[in-house]
Design a protein around this motif. Structure first.
Motif, mmCIF file in Angstrom:
data_model
loop_
_atom_site.group_PDB
_atom_site.id
_atom_site.type_symbol
_atom_site.label_atom_id
_atom_site.label_comp_id
_atom_site.label_asym_id
_atom_site.label_seq_id
_atom_site.Cartn_x
_atom_site.Cartn_y
_atom_site.Cartn_z
ATOM 1 N N MET A 104 0.817 -1.215 0.000
ATOM 2 C CA MET A 104 0.000 0.000 0.000
ATOM 3 C C MET A 104 0.853 1.269 0.000
ATOM 4 S SD MET A 104 -3.201 -0.329 -0.181
ATOM 5 C CE MET A 104 -4.156 -1.811 -0.379
ATOM 6 N N GLN A 128 -3.907 7.736 -3.422
ATOM 7 C CA GLN A 128 -4.729 7.177 -2.343
ATOM 8 C C GLN A 128 -4.187 5.820 -1.879
ATOM 9 O OE1 GLN A 128 -6.025 8.496 -5.077
ATOM 10 N NE2 GLN A 128 -7.305 10.186 -4.390
ATOM 11 N N ARG A 129 -4.237 5.630 -0.564
ATOM 12 C CA ARG A 129 -3.777 4.351 0.012
ATOM 13 C C ARG A 129 -4.922 3.350 -0.077
ATOM 14 N NH1 ARG A 129 -2.617 1.445 4.536
ATOM 15 N NH2 ARG A 129 -0.426 0.885 4.835
ATOM 16 N N HIS A 130 -5.151 2.875 -1.311
ATOM 17 C CA HIS A 130 -6.285 2.002 -1.573
ATOM 18 C C HIS A 130 -5.893 1.011 -2.653
ATOM 19 C CE1 HIS A 130 -10.456 0.873 -2.807
ATOM 20 N NE2 HIS A 130 -10.663 1.022 -1.505
ATOM 21 N N PHE A 131 -6.499 -0.160 -2.633
ATOM 22 C CA PHE A 131 -6.040 -1.187 -3.575
ATOM 23 C C PHE A 131 -6.290 -0.823 -5.032
ATOM 24 C CE2 PHE A 131 -10.454 -2.541 -3.662
ATOM 25 C CZ PHE A 131 -10.589 -3.140 -4.906
ATOM 26 N N THR A 132 -7.158 0.148 -5.280
ATOM 27 C CA THR A 132 -7.452 0.547 -6.660
ATOM 28 C C THR A 132 -6.455 1.563 -7.211
ATOM 29 O OG1 THR A 132 -8.971 2.212 -5.778
ATOM 30 C CG2 THR A 132 -9.928 0.105 -6.453
ATOM 31 N N LEU A 140 -3.324 -4.478 -7.875
ATOM 32 C CA LEU A 140 -3.276 -5.297 -6.662
ATOM 33 C C LEU A 140 -4.292 -6.430 -6.710
ATOM 34 C CD1 LEU A 140 -2.618 -3.201 -3.443
ATOM 35 C CD2 LEU A 140 -1.116 -4.750 -4.687
#
Lengths: 86, 369
Positions: free
Chosen positions: B125, B165-169, B221
């Protein structure tokens, strides 16, 4: 929202308990972390046999139950799920 | 993933093709080995269908482990278990499809570059390598470290972030040619993992066409996660093969080792210690079978990875003790044990696996979440 969607969603929300999940429910506040969100994406795509549009693969889509359900509907499952709205 | 089973005719044919291919090269570098596997149709046979059978993976890793040092096996394992499945996953541009086909023929070597210079290896991440998307281009900046095949691959499959953004997308895959301007490769120091081509990568405004993207932006991811269970299974199958090989050699050495007028193998304490190793080895096999046959997916694969690292270290450590000073000779178990410590680090450290296991405690205990 489709009852099947809510049923699928609930196991990913460890803080939801027996509380109602609404369109405005914050998935992060209810316990969905980012890696679990990956598993949720798989569950959605496997359950509904859809692929979420690339432009909807954002953190905003996974912010609330309503946003996520809207993304699923935009993938073409709305008509089928219409009979099951809760 | 399908279950490990008795060898089917297809697996028997696969093993025969594998042995034939390996016999053509004997001692080989990672590239020579990759070429031979591709030329012999082994890579294409392994990836045939959407779900490579576990018994083909087991046959491949068992045969490679018996013939080649750890670093060379690692070079092939990373490509077969992770890089190729990601490259061949879903729709692809003509360029990406061409590289995938060349890889299957053994004509192109791949590296999988996920571990980032800007973050802990297990914390994807926070990875710092960026991919800026233009209308027709993608520009990479950042760095990767401890990448298998970094110095030998023709194409590097690089995980980068296209959003902050700290997001899997926020992640995507880019297929970077090894000769791309702005890419620098530095061999890793030290003498471990000979034959693996391990090294560090630096990207300085590496500019490529968007046809170098592998999969859609935002699915990086997710695609990685789709295949991570196979990677962890490959680690388990390889560790199981390694245990059986080392235990067989150790058993033979103990039978030849004089002790108190008999042999070491006749000593009850030695036998108990050896038996404990057998139990650990079978534990690895059982968990591999669990991952093959289970429906837990990522959770089961995390349990497997954490357990394999512990069991393998225990087996190899005990074998070092049982063999004694000879374990420290060239090609000895002591060296293997030091390199095999990577099973607890590469592809997700044991601590990260245990954190994931804890997150799924209720599932694993069979109760409600």
């Amino acid at each position: 929202m489709d009852t099947r969607f809510v049923t699928m969603l609930r196991p990913f929300l460890k803080y939801a308990g027996a509380n109602e999940i609404t369109l405005d429910s914050s998935l992060r506040d209810l316990g969905l972390d980012s890696m679990q969100a990956v598993e949720l994406l798989f569950a959605i795509e496997d359950t509904y046999q859809v692929s979420l549009p690339d432009e909807l693969l954002t953190d905003t889509t996974f912010a609330t139950a309503g946003n996520l359900w809207a993304a699923i509907e935009s993938s073409g499952v709305g008509a089928e799920a219409g009979a099951k709205l809760c | 993933m399908t279950a490990i089973s008795d060898p089917s005719p297809a697996v028997t044919d696969f093993r025969r093709a594998l042995v034939d291919a390996l016999d053509t090269v004997g001692d080989a570098t990672g590239r020579e080995l990759w070429c031979a596997l591709g030329r012999g149709g082994v890579l294409a046979a392994h990836t045939a269908g959407e779900d490579p059978r576990a018994d083909r993976l087991r046959a491949l890793l068992t045969e490679l482990d018996a013939r080649y040092p750890l670093g060379v096996v690692l070079s092939v394992c990373v490509q077969v278990a992770t890089a190729l499945p990601i490259l061949l996953h879903g729709p692809a541009s003509e360029h990406v499809a061409g590289v995938g086909a060349a890889a299957l023929r053994g004509e192109a070597m791949l590296a999988l570059a996920a571990t980032d210079s800007a973050a802990s290896g297990s914390d994807l991440m926070d990875l710092g390598t960026t991919a800026v998307l233009g209308e027709d281009t993608v520009v990479l900046d950042g760095g990767k470290r401890w990448i298998t095949n970094a110095g030998t691959a023709d194409h590097l499959l690089v995980l980068a972030r296209h959003r902050p953004q700290r997001h899997f997308t926020s992640f995507l895959w880019v297929l970077v040619p090894a000769d791309a301007p702005g890419l620098t490769v530095e061999p890793a120091d030290g003498s471990m993992f000979a034959g693996s081509g391990v090294g560090h990568l630096s990207f300085d405004a590496v500019t490529l066409g968007r046809d170098h993207l592998v999969g859609a932006p935002g699915r990086g991811l997710a695609t990685f996660s789709r295949h991570i269970a196979t990677e962890r299974l490959a680690g388990g199958l390889w560790a199981g093969a390694m245990c059986r090989r080392v235990l067989t050699d150790t058993r033979r050495a103990l039978a030849d080792k004089p002790l108190h007028g008999a042999t070491a193998w006749d000593n009850d304490a030695v036998r108990q210690r050896f038996a404990r190793c057998l139990v650990e080895s079978r534990r690895i096999d059982a968990l591999c079978a669990d991952v093959c046959g289970g429906s837990g997916g990522l959770v089961d694969s995390m349990v497997l990875k954490a357990s394999v690292a512990d069991s393998l270290d225990r087996v190899l450590g005990e074998c070092v003790q049982l063999i004694g000073a000879d374990a420290f000779g060239a090609g000895g178990v002591a060296r293997l044990r030091a390199e095999a410590a990577m099973f607890g680090v590469a592809g997700g450290a044991t601590g990260a696996m245990l954190a994931g296991v804890a997150d799924h405690a209720d599932d694993l205990l069979g109760g409600p979440r």
